[in-house]
Design a protein around this motif. Structure first.
Motif, mmCIF file in Angstrom:
data_model
loop_
_atom_site.group_PDB
_atom_site.id
_atom_site.type_symbol
_atom_site.label_atom_id
_atom_site.label_comp_id
_atom_site.label_asym_id
_atom_site.label_seq_id
_atom_site.Cartn_x
_atom_site.Cartn_y
_atom_site.Cartn_z
ATOM 1 N N LYS A 65 0.842 -1.208 0.000
ATOM 2 C CA LYS A 65 0.000 0.000 0.000
ATOM 3 C C LYS A 65 0.875 1.255 0.000
ATOM 4 O O LYS A 65 1.836 1.354 0.750
ATOM 5 N N GLY A 66 0.529 2.194 -0.863
ATOM 6 C CA GLY A 66 1.291 3.423 -0.968
ATOM 7 C C GLY A 66 2.493 3.326 -1.893
ATOM 8 O O GLY A 66 3.087 4.341 -2.245
ATOM 9 N N ARG A 67 2.854 2.102 -2.286
ATOM 10 C CA ARG A 67 4.006 1.926 -3.193
ATOM 11 C C ARG A 67 3.579 1.378 -4.552
ATOM 12 O O ARG A 67 4.160 1.729 -5.567
ATOM 13 N N PHE A 68 2.577 0.498 -4.559
ATOM 14 C CA PHE A 68 2.104 -0.127 -5.785
ATOM 15 C C PHE A 68 0.741 0.446 -6.162
ATOM 16 O O PHE A 68 -0.074 0.765 -5.290
ATOM 17 N N THR A 69 0.488 0.528 -7.461
ATOM 18 C CA THR A 69 -0.809 0.971 -7.961
ATOM 19 C C THR A 69 -1.241 0.045 -9.088
ATOM 20 O O THR A 69 -0.494 -0.170 -10.044
ATOM 21 N N ILE A 70 -2.449 -0.483 -8.967
ATOM 22 C CA ILE A 70 -3.014 -1.314 -10.022
ATOM 23 C C ILE A 70 -3.965 -0.450 -10.850
ATOM 24 O O ILE A 70 -4.697 0.387 -10.318
ATOM 25 N N SER A 71 -3.932 -0.655 -12.151
ATOM 26 C CA SER A 71 -4.825 0.085 -13.043
ATOM 27 C C SER A 71 -5.151 -0.809 -14.242
ATOM 28 O O SER A 71 -4.517 -1.855 -14.436
ATOM 29 N N ARG A 72 -6.134 -0.413 -15.013
ATOM 30 C CA ARG A 72 -6.507 -1.194 -16.178
ATOM 31 C C ARG A 72 -6.967 -0.276 -17.295
ATOM 32 O O ARG A 72 -7.477 0.818 -17.046
ATOM 33 N N ASP A 73 -6.804 -0.759 -18.522
ATOM 34 C CA ASP A 73 -7.287 -0.079 -19.713
ATOM 35 C C ASP A 73 -8.126 -1.099 -20.473
ATOM 36 O O ASP A 73 -7.586 -1.957 -21.177
ATOM 37 N N ASN A 74 -9.431 -1.015 -20.318
ATOM 38 C CA ASN A 74 -10.309 -2.012 -20.935
ATOM 39 C C ASN A 74 -10.291 -1.926 -22.459
ATOM 40 O O ASN A 74 -10.553 -2.923 -23.136
ATOM 41 N N ALA A 75 -9.984 -0.784 -22.995
ATOM 42 C CA ALA A 75 -9.902 -0.650 -24.450
ATOM 43 C C ALA A 75 -8.710 -1.411 -25.007
ATOM 44 O O ALA A 75 -8.717 -1.834 -26.169
ATOM 45 N N LYS A 76 -7.679 -1.587 -24.178
ATOM 46 C CA LYS A 76 -6.478 -2.311 -24.601
ATOM 47 C C LYS A 76 -6.401 -3.717 -24.006
ATOM 48 O O LYS A 76 -5.402 -4.405 -24.197
ATOM 49 N N ASN A 77 -7.436 -4.114 -23.267
ATOM 50 C CA ASN A 77 -7.433 -5.439 -22.623
ATOM 51 C C ASN A 77 -6.167 -5.653 -21.789
ATOM 52 O O ASN A 77 -5.561 -6.734 -21.821
ATOM 53 N N THR A 78 -5.793 -4.647 -21.041
ATOM 54 C CA THR A 78 -4.532 -4.704 -20.307
ATOM 55 C C THR A 78 -4.719 -4.196 -18.879
ATOM 56 O O THR A 78 -5.424 -3.203 -18.655
ATOM 57 N N VAL A 79 -4.060 -4.881 -17.958
ATOM 58 C CA VAL A 79 -4.001 -4.432 -16.578
ATOM 59 C C VAL A 79 -2.537 -4.189 -16.225
ATOM 60 O O VAL A 79 -1.651 -4.871 -16.743
ATOM 61 N N TYR A 80 -2.320 -3.196 -15.385
ATOM 62 C CA TYR A 80 -0.954 -2.787 -15.049
ATOM 63 C C TYR A 80 -0.728 -2.864 -13.543
ATOM 64 O O TYR A 80 -1.653 -2.752 -12.753
ATOM 65 N N LEU A 81 0.539 -3.018 -13.193
ATOM 66 C CA LEU A 81 0.935 -2.883 -11.796
ATOM 67 C C LEU A 81 2.144 -1.958 -11.772
ATOM 68 O O LEU A 81 3.233 -2.328 -12.218
ATOM 69 N N HIS A 82 1.923 -0.742 -11.276
ATOM 70 C CA HIS A 82 2.990 0.226 -11.152
ATOM 71 C C HIS A 82 3.624 0.037 -9.782
ATOM 72 O O HIS A 82 2.939 0.154 -8.749
#
Length: 122
Positions: A65-82
């Motif tokens: 928490k506070g270091r990692f961020t999860i996000s997604r782009d449904n148009a690109k069918n992709t999920v990210y982990l920053h």
């Protein structure tokens, strides 16, 4: 059926950053809750982060928490982990997972990627 392919892993120094990506096949990606898990040598696989189908809800394991961020782009069918402020204890194989649900889940995932190695040197 959903096929998941992770990328973006590598070797980074402590304090550094990485962005993991998970590309999903199929036309119903937006119907899936997505998660990231990790498994360190000699340890069980553990939950890291999850995101609901719309991206409006997220959950994290306490140590990231506070270091990692999860996000997604449904148009690109992709999920990210920053991943920022990486620590040696973040070293693990990171797996992407999918579950067909409109909720936000931490367990019971049905589909898994092959994993990508993240190594943090101290």
């Amino acid at each position: 059926q959903v096929q998941l392919v992770e990328s973006g892993g590598g070797l980074v120094q402590a304090g550094g950053s990485l962005r993991l990506s998970c590309a999903a096949s199929g036309r119903t990606f937006s119907s899936y809750s997505m998660g990231w898990f990790r498994q360190a040598p000699g340890k069980e696989r553990e939950f890291v982060a999850a995101i609901s189908w719309s991206g409006s809800n997220t959950a994290y394991e306490d140590s990231v928490k506070g270091r990692f961020t999860i996000s997604r782009d449904n148009a690109k069918n992709t999920v990210y982990l920053h991943m920022n402020s990486l620590k040696a204890e973040d070293t693990a194989i990171y797996y992407c997972a999918a579950k067909r649900t409109f909720g936000l889940v931490k367990t019971g995932y049905d589909y898994w990627g092959q994993g990508t190695q993240v190594t943090v040197s101290s």
